[in-house]
Write an enzyme that holds these catalytic residues in place. Sequence first.
Site, PDB file in Angstrom:
ATOM      1  N   CYS A   2       0.821  -1.100   0.089  1.00 17.84           N
ATOM      2  CA  CYS A   2       0.127   0.043   0.204  1.00 17.84           C
ATOM      3  C   CYS A   2       0.935   1.289   0.147  1.00 17.84           C
ATOM      4  CB  CYS A   2      -0.916  -0.002   1.363  1.00 17.84           C
ATOM      5  SG  CYS A   2      -1.802  -1.597   1.607  1.00 17.84           S
ATOM      6  N   ARG A  27       3.779   0.471  -6.466  1.00 22.58           N
ATOM      7  CA  ARG A  27       3.515  -0.415  -5.500  1.00 22.58           C
ATOM      8  C   ARG A  27       2.442  -1.444  -5.634  1.00 22.58           C
ATOM      9  NH1 ARG A  27       4.990   0.935  -0.201  1.00 22.58           N
ATOM     10  NH2 ARG A  27       6.723   2.238  -0.263  1.00 22.58           N
ATOM     11  N   TRP A  74      -3.396  -2.222  -1.255  1.00 21.75           N
ATOM     12  CA  TRP A  74      -3.137  -3.326  -2.051  1.00 21.75           C
ATOM     13  C   TRP A  74      -3.835  -4.257  -1.110  1.00 21.75           C
ATOM     14  CZ3 TRP A  74      -1.011  -5.702  -6.317  1.00 21.75           C
ATOM     15  CH2 TRP A  74      -0.960  -7.148  -6.401  1.00 21.75           C
ATOM     16  N   ASN A  98      -0.340   0.876   6.008  1.00 22.57           N
ATOM     17  CA  ASN A  98       0.175  -0.191   5.067  1.00 22.57           C
ATOM     18  C   ASN A  98       0.763  -1.179   6.032  1.00 22.57           C
ATOM     19  OD1 ASN A  98       1.767  -1.306   3.039  1.00 22.57           O
ATOM     20  ND2 ASN A  98       3.306  -0.001   3.247  1.00 22.57           N
ATOM     21  N   GLY A  99       0.451  -2.374   5.717  1.00 23.98           N
ATOM     22  CA  GLY A  99       0.991  -3.472   6.586  1.00 23.98           C
ATOM     23  C   GLY A  99      -0.111  -4.509   7.243  1.00 23.98           C
ATOM     24  N   GLU A 481      23.214 -20.469   1.749  1.00 29.71           N
ATOM     25  CA  GLU A 481      22.707 -19.073   1.385  1.00 29.71           C
ATOM     26  C   GLU A 481      23.775 -18.075   2.121  1.00 29.71           C
ATOM     27  OE1 GLU A 481      21.420 -17.578  -0.888  1.00 29.71           O
ATOM     28  OE2 GLU A 481      20.787 -15.472  -0.119  1.00 29.71           O
ATOM     29  N   LYS A 485      26.081 -15.424   0.377  1.00 31.29           N
ATOM     30  CA  LYS A 485      26.078 -13.978   0.431  1.00 31.29           C
ATOM     31  C   LYS A 485      27.539 -13.544   1.010  1.00 31.29           C
ATOM     32  CE  LYS A 485      22.613 -12.611  -0.853  1.00 31.29           C
ATOM     33  NZ  LYS A 485      22.393 -13.743  -1.562  1.00 31.29           N
ATOM     34  N   GLU A 488      29.997 -13.597  -1.976  1.00 30.36           N
ATOM     35  CA  GLU A 488      29.738 -12.856  -3.203  1.00 30.36           C
ATOM     36  C   GLU A 488      29.888 -11.523  -2.939  1.00 30.36           C
ATOM     37  OE1 GLU A 488      26.157 -12.941  -5.331  1.00 30.36           O
ATOM     38  OE2 GLU A 488      25.019 -13.209  -3.125  1.00 30.36           O
ATOM     39  N   HIS A 504      32.270 -35.918   8.577  1.00 33.54           N
ATOM     40  CA  HIS A 504      32.323 -36.627   7.282  1.00 33.54           C
ATOM     41  C   HIS A 504      33.452 -35.941   6.539  1.00 33.54           C
ATOM     42  CE1 HIS A 504      29.464 -39.506   8.187  1.00 33.54           C
ATOM     43  NE2 HIS A 504      28.564 -38.472   8.380  1.00 33.54           N
ATOM     44  N   LYS A 604      23.826  -8.524 -12.000  1.00 35.71           N
ATOM     45  CA  LYS A 604      22.421  -9.127 -11.618  1.00 35.71           C
ATOM     46  C   LYS A 604      21.756 -10.135 -12.228  1.00 35.71           C
ATOM     47  CE  LYS A 604      19.316  -8.625  -8.464  1.00 35.71           C
ATOM     48  NZ  LYS A 604      19.411  -9.101  -7.273  1.00 35.71           N
TER      49      LYS A 604
HETATM   50  C1  AGP Z   1      22.475 -14.267  -5.477  1.00 32.93           C
HETATM   51  O1  AGP Z   1      22.671 -13.360  -4.394  1.00 32.93           O
HETATM   52  C2  AGP Z   1      23.132 -14.060  -6.686  1.00 32.93           C
HETATM   53  N1  AGP Z   1      23.230 -12.604  -6.917  1.00 32.93           N
HETATM   54  C3  AGP Z   1      22.761 -15.107  -7.894  1.00 32.93           C
HETATM   55  O2  AGP Z   1      23.089 -16.151  -7.128  1.00 32.93           O
HETATM   56  C4  AGP Z   1      21.362 -15.178  -8.197  1.00 32.93           C
HETATM   57  O3  AGP Z   1      20.641 -15.521  -7.162  1.00 32.93           O
HETATM   58  C5  AGP Z   1      21.500 -16.381  -9.571  1.00 32.93           C
HETATM   59  O4  AGP Z   1      21.962 -15.493 -10.229  1.00 32.93           O
HETATM   60  C6  AGP Z   1      20.072 -16.419 -10.048  1.00 32.93           C
HETATM   61  O5  AGP Z   1      19.594 -15.271 -10.378  1.00 32.93           O
HETATM   62  P1  AGP Z   1      17.891 -15.144 -10.914  1.00 32.93           P
HETATM   63  O6  AGP Z   1      17.085 -15.387  -9.700  1.00 32.93           O
HETATM   64  O7  AGP Z   1      17.860 -14.025 -11.573  1.00 32.93           O
HETATM   65  O8  AGP Z   1      17.868 -16.478 -12.001  1.00 32.93           O
END
Ligand code: AGP
Length: 609
Positions: A2, A27, A74, A98-99, A481, A485, A488, A504, A604
């Site tokens: 919202c 939004r 929304w 909103n929420g 994950e 994170k 990267e 193991h 990205k």
């Molecule tokens: C995640 O932090 C990375 N930037 C990368 O692993 C990303 O998740 C992956 O390239 C998949 O991208 P997508 O979700 O746009 O398919």
Amino acid sequence: MCGIVGILGKNPVALDVVEALRRLEYRGYDSAGVATLEDGQLTRRRAEGKLRNLEQKLSREPLNGLIGIGHTRWATHGRPSVPNAHPHATDKLAVVHNGIIENFAEFRAELEAEGYRFESETDTEVVAHLVTREINRGLKPIEAVGAVLPRLRGAFALAFLFSGEEDLLIGARNGPPLAVGIGDGEMYLGSDAFALAPFTNMIAYLEDGDWAILHRNAVEFRDVTGKVVQRPAQMVAAGAALVDKGNHRHFMAKEIHEQPEVVTHTLTTYIDMVSASVRMPFKETLDWSQVERLSMSACGTAYLAGLTARYWFETLARVPCDIDVASEFRYREPPLAPRNGVAMFLSQSGETADTLASLRYAKSQNQTILSVVNVPTSTIARESHIVAPITAGPEIGVASTKAFTCKLVTLASIAIAAGRARGTISVAREQELVRELIMLPGLMTQALKTEVQIERLAHKLSKARDVLYLGRGTSYPLALEGALKLKEISYIHAEGYAAGELKHGPIALIDEDMPVIVVAPHDHLFEKTASNMHEVAARGGRIILITDEKGAAETTIPTEATIIMPTMAPTFSAMVYAIPVQLIAYHTALVMGKDVDQPRNLAKSVTVE
Ligand code: AGP
């Protein structure tokens, strides 16, 4: 999500409010409304559908007040309709929200028992009556709001307008953002700086728990205890881009912090709050009772969201499920279910080359293609039979954060729907699971409060050469994950491992230089993970534990840090425990001076192999 706007003006404000609401259209919404104060009296205009419908109503029945609030809605509680559209009002005040107010139902019953009449199905109207009741008991508007706010649970941003108060607006925030705009003898409230750009670029942001008391020539900020606090105004680039960083240094920080709000948006896409049931937003039907096998494929963080969801599809819906990274899936060309097979593809961008290639292979094998994406117009979406949008909003930071948690909420909802169709989840169990999902925005808001502790921890982690993450159950993909994170954006080598695998091999890595980050809510696997922590401690390993109060109380070994998460049901802990894992990576990279939003070598969206 919202959108909220408030204007304390020197001239009639209704059309300016609509102009600001138009800048919040990105939004998503299904109704809108404005309330203004004229000669001390509150007057509202509300309309279903797009803002032009509201503008037409205003042209027929103009509002001339110099103070007003507005809202694009929304739908969360209650379908899109004029009675459910904001602002909600009593004879004493009007409010926009909103929420999600999680504990609205108990308040509604209490108020109705006292004779208060409701005109809508919304949680917001409860807030209108709660504050009105305090005013009826003799409190002034400011005190009445101060008395009600601490009783509300959930994630919310609110704006209030009061009968007879020609120089007062009140805003409040706990989760979804809210900004104060400072003008020349005028004052503004908005969900973001972009909404207020036509009027001012001097912006002060409320922090979680804050509320703000606006007069035309002054604004006072108070914290949740009512103590006056300082929130300095800053110059925000005029005409800020549609997606601005808000009051954060990086897009990644903004996207971590907006998770309570965007997850709320995802919830409203897949959950009927009133009946506490799941509802699929796509028109195509998928009869999960006939599905023989589910195959999932994705890359990076998207893959880890799928790895997490496999636990839910298998334990909640008893759907046989396999998953592989797309770059392997596409060349392995696995045999897929000859009949009634579903292939699910997860992608924030919807353009990842390996994922798209895997989709095309699965389609050639006559699978029903279901994609879970953040861009419903993307190539992967266009080539799918069914598209499940995650509605995270634009994700700019290369390191994916809010898209991860919005994918998890989307996948959890689909898994619940699958369980209902397959008879493995009863109506009562569905309501129980959905209520757990509805709690997530509030729990994520609480998890964000560990940021100061994590900032301190980051200084130590920034000196590490290697870091090991451990977890069991859905905390295992979260360990992966966390490692992804960290590596990267800080470029520190990190690995995630199933805690049960420690003996193991990886235990050979453990020494006093090796930070071991253990993700362990106090669930049915906690004791097993606690044993792994003892094995690490016995070899001098540095343990950083992410757990809850109960887990911390039962941990007898020394840790370098213990990050306490809110107590919650274990099923969907991944959505909440993702937050400290994201913050650890962000702040470690920040200490190291890395380019958090644009890490080296990364894009990205990986649209090539
Ligand atoms: C995640 O932090 C990375 N930037 C990368 O692993 C990303 O998740 C992956 O390239 C998949 O991208 P997508 O979700 O746009 O398919």
